[in-house]
Design an enzyme around this catalytic site. Structure first.
Site, mmCIF file in Angstrom:
data_model
loop_
_atom_site.group_PDB
_atom_site.id
_atom_site.type_symbol
_atom_site.label_atom_id
_atom_site.label_comp_id
_atom_site.label_asym_id
_atom_site.label_seq_id
_atom_site.Cartn_x
_atom_site.Cartn_y
_atom_site.Cartn_z
ATOM 1 N N GLU A 29 9.135 1.000 11.355
ATOM 2 C CA GLU A 29 10.694 2.269 11.161
ATOM 3 C C GLU A 29 9.519 3.864 10.940
ATOM 4 O OE1 GLU A 29 13.222 1.392 10.455
ATOM 5 O OE2 GLU A 29 13.934 0.026 9.923
ATOM 6 N N LYS B 256 1.293 -0.906 0.141
ATOM 7 C CA LYS B 256 0.342 -0.019 -0.183
ATOM 8 C C LYS B 256 0.788 1.655 -0.509
ATOM 9 C CE LYS B 256 -2.534 3.675 2.090
ATOM 10 N NZ LYS B 256 -1.915 4.605 1.296
ATOM 11 N N CYS C 105 13.305 10.449 7.270
ATOM 12 C CA CYS C 105 13.616 10.386 8.478
ATOM 13 C C CYS C 105 14.678 10.391 9.458
ATOM 14 C CB CYS C 105 12.811 9.158 8.923
ATOM 15 S SG CYS C 105 13.603 7.887 7.880
ATOM 16 N N GLU D 74 10.269 15.781 16.079
ATOM 17 C CA GLU D 74 9.926 15.727 14.520
ATOM 18 C C GLU D 74 9.125 16.951 13.140
ATOM 19 O OE1 GLU D 74 9.098 12.057 12.203
ATOM 20 O OE2 GLU D 74 10.773 12.209 11.458
#
Ligand code: NAP
Ligand code: MG
Length: 477
Positions: free
Chosen positions: A246, A171, A280, A379
């Site tokens: 992750e 997906k 990331c 973040e």
């Protein structure tokens, strides 16, 4: 309208609905994808299950590796076409997109070679017994990926799973499905048997959730936000299947007073500006020993002020951010930091000729950022760098480990003892010493500690994650 791949059929959504494909560079729709449904997920999982019983499941490891080699070569043969598609869909500079496609090919090359090299073992046991350990695929594996590096991500997650003989359902992110769909055409042409790869496009809450919860899957690989990662782990728990997560990061660049300044500065700037900070592993915290803080951060500011932002065709340092929500999020962090009085040390420049309607933000260097500020530990996922001074080695380690994340870190010092002491003390899945590698590094095991997730992708270790063992105990007398 781009169709989805289920088995070897290209299909629209079961209810015919679609989603617009929008360019981040001008905010305009230029194509459509299928808005898949839970019923489409059922069909994809069934097609994958059937593939395990069909030609795909009958191939031996060397034959799987050969097909994967051909897929890698097909990607390289179509590098420019795929890069153009990826750049248009994500807004990233063409040079970055070309590199991403090379990395996609590299994943298939690397794991093609790995397909027949993860061997079993024999184990000494009771007299009269022979024990062997077989390496087997998990079965049907689900893969849910984000929009920041669509082509790299699909290679990273699918290539090891296919190498080990799993049948996969992917997906892609709703914002960036085009490279995956074109890739799948190339993979079928290269000889990938029907059902080994299925792609269901659509929304996370619809297709993603239905896939993660599906009782017919044996494993989930998820890359994305911490919020959704938690939902994925809950879904995996319901079916008692394994997941690899992750998730986010707030990776520190730890700079000591004996740093090689000329080497470090451009690498540090690139590590946050690359992909408009939507990485990331972006090096989003610049921790500098107080004795050189002003001088070093001044050099970084000089380089930062030269950063240029534009469209893929302008091919500058970075492009727009992905979508309006991301634009607002990044701009909010910048505005709030400014409003709270954190000094702006440098800003990059947005090219004057970018189209209106694009999601462009000015790369911004802040410092000194108070240790309690949002910028110090949250973040941003945008081109925003937070500089902070530290006192000594112990303080550097405490500061580096002072967020809930633990994905990457870099240590910059010419003192070999300190380099290794700090690298060992920092909690992260990868630590770079006098260098930095945000993205790429197909060979290098990668993944999080703490809230950055668990499990390993990339490198040989990924093959272990997407396979299981069976212990055979034979009494021969
Ligand atoms: P996201 O919102 O979590 O989306 C990731 C994927 O999950 C997308 O395909 C998304 O579909 C899907 N999804 C959304 N809601 C879902 C649900 N309820 N159930 C199942 N799937 C669902 O993440 P993002 O905003 O795209 O990506 C940014 C985040 O990813 C950042 O935190 C970043 O650090 C992290 N990331 C981590 C790594 C790593 O390797 N550690 C790499 C890249 C990015 P839609 O596209 O339809 O929303
Ligand atoms: Mg798009």
């Amino acid at each position: 309208m781009k169709k989805m791949l289920i088995g070897n059929q290209w299909v629209g959504a079961s209810d015919g609905r679609t989603l617009d494909v929008v360019s981040p560079s001008d905010g305009k729709a230029f194509d459509q994808i299928a808005r898949g449904t839970p019923q489409d997920v059922n069909s994809a999982v069934a097609a994958a299950r059937a593939a395990l019983q069909g030609p795909w499941g009958q191939l031996n490891a060397t034959e799987r590796g050969r097909i994967m080699t051909r897929i890698g070569l097909a990607v390289l043969d179509h590098e420019e076409e795929l890069a153009q598609l990826e750049a248009r869909d994500t807004g990233k500079p063409l040079t970055t997109a070309r590199n991403d496609i090379k990395v996609l090919a590299r994943y298939f090359e690397f794991y093609a070679g790995g397909a027949d090299k993860l061997h079993g073992e024999t184990i000494p046991f009771l007299n009269g017994h022979q024990v062997s350990l077989l390496r087997e695929p998990l079965g049907v594996t689900a893969h849910i990926i984000p929009w920041n590096y669509p082509a790299q991500m699909l290679g990273r997650t699918l290539a090891p799973a296919l190498a080990m003989g799993n049948a996969t359902v992917l997906k892609p992110a709703e914002d960036t499905s085009l490279s995956a769909l074109r890739f799948a055409e190339l993979a079928l042409e290269a000889g990938l048997p029907a059902g080994a790869l299925n792609i269901v496009t659509g929304l996370g809450e619809e297709v993603g959730a239905a896939l993660a919860e599906h009782p017919g899957i044996d494993f989930i690989s998820f890359t994305g936000s911490n919020e959704v990662g938690t939902l994925i782990q809950q879904a995996a728990a319901k079916n008692a299947v394994k997941c690899v997560l992750e998730l986010g990061g707030k990776s520190p660049q730890i700079v000591f007073d004996d740093v090689d300044v000329e080497r470090a500065v451009p690498i540090i700037v690139r590590a946050i500006v690359q992909n408009a900070g939507q990485t990331c592993t972006a090096g989003s915290r610049l921790l500098v020993q107080r004795s050189i803080y002003d001088a070093f951060v001044g050099k970084v500011a000089e380089a930062f002020a030269k950063v240029r932002v534009g469209t893929p065709e302008m091919d500058l340092d970075c492009g727009p951010v992905m979508n309006p929500a991301q634009h607002q999020r990044v701009q909010r962090y910048i505005d709030q930091a400014r409003a709270s009085g954190i000094p702006v040390l440098a800003e990059g420049q947005i090219d004057a000729n970018v189209p209106s309607g694009g999601h462009f933000v000015k790369p911004t260097l802040f410092g000194p950022v108070p240790r309690t500020a949002a910028l110090a530990h949250e973040e941003v996922f945008g081109p925003v760098l937070a500089a902070m001074p530290f006192e000594d080695e112990a303080d550097a380690i405490a500061l580096a480990n002072g967020t809930e994340y633990g994905l990457l870190a870099a240590v910059w010092t010419e003192n070999a003892g300190r380099l290794h002491r700090v690298a060992k003390a920092v909690k992260a899945g990868q630590v770079f010493m006098n260098c930095y590698g945000a993205g790429g590094g197909v060979e290098l095991p990668f993944g999080g500690t703490k809230r950055s997730g668990h499990g390993r992708e990339k490198g040989f270790l990924a093959l272990e994650e997407v396979s299981t063992t069976k212990t055979l105990v034979h009494y021969h007398g």
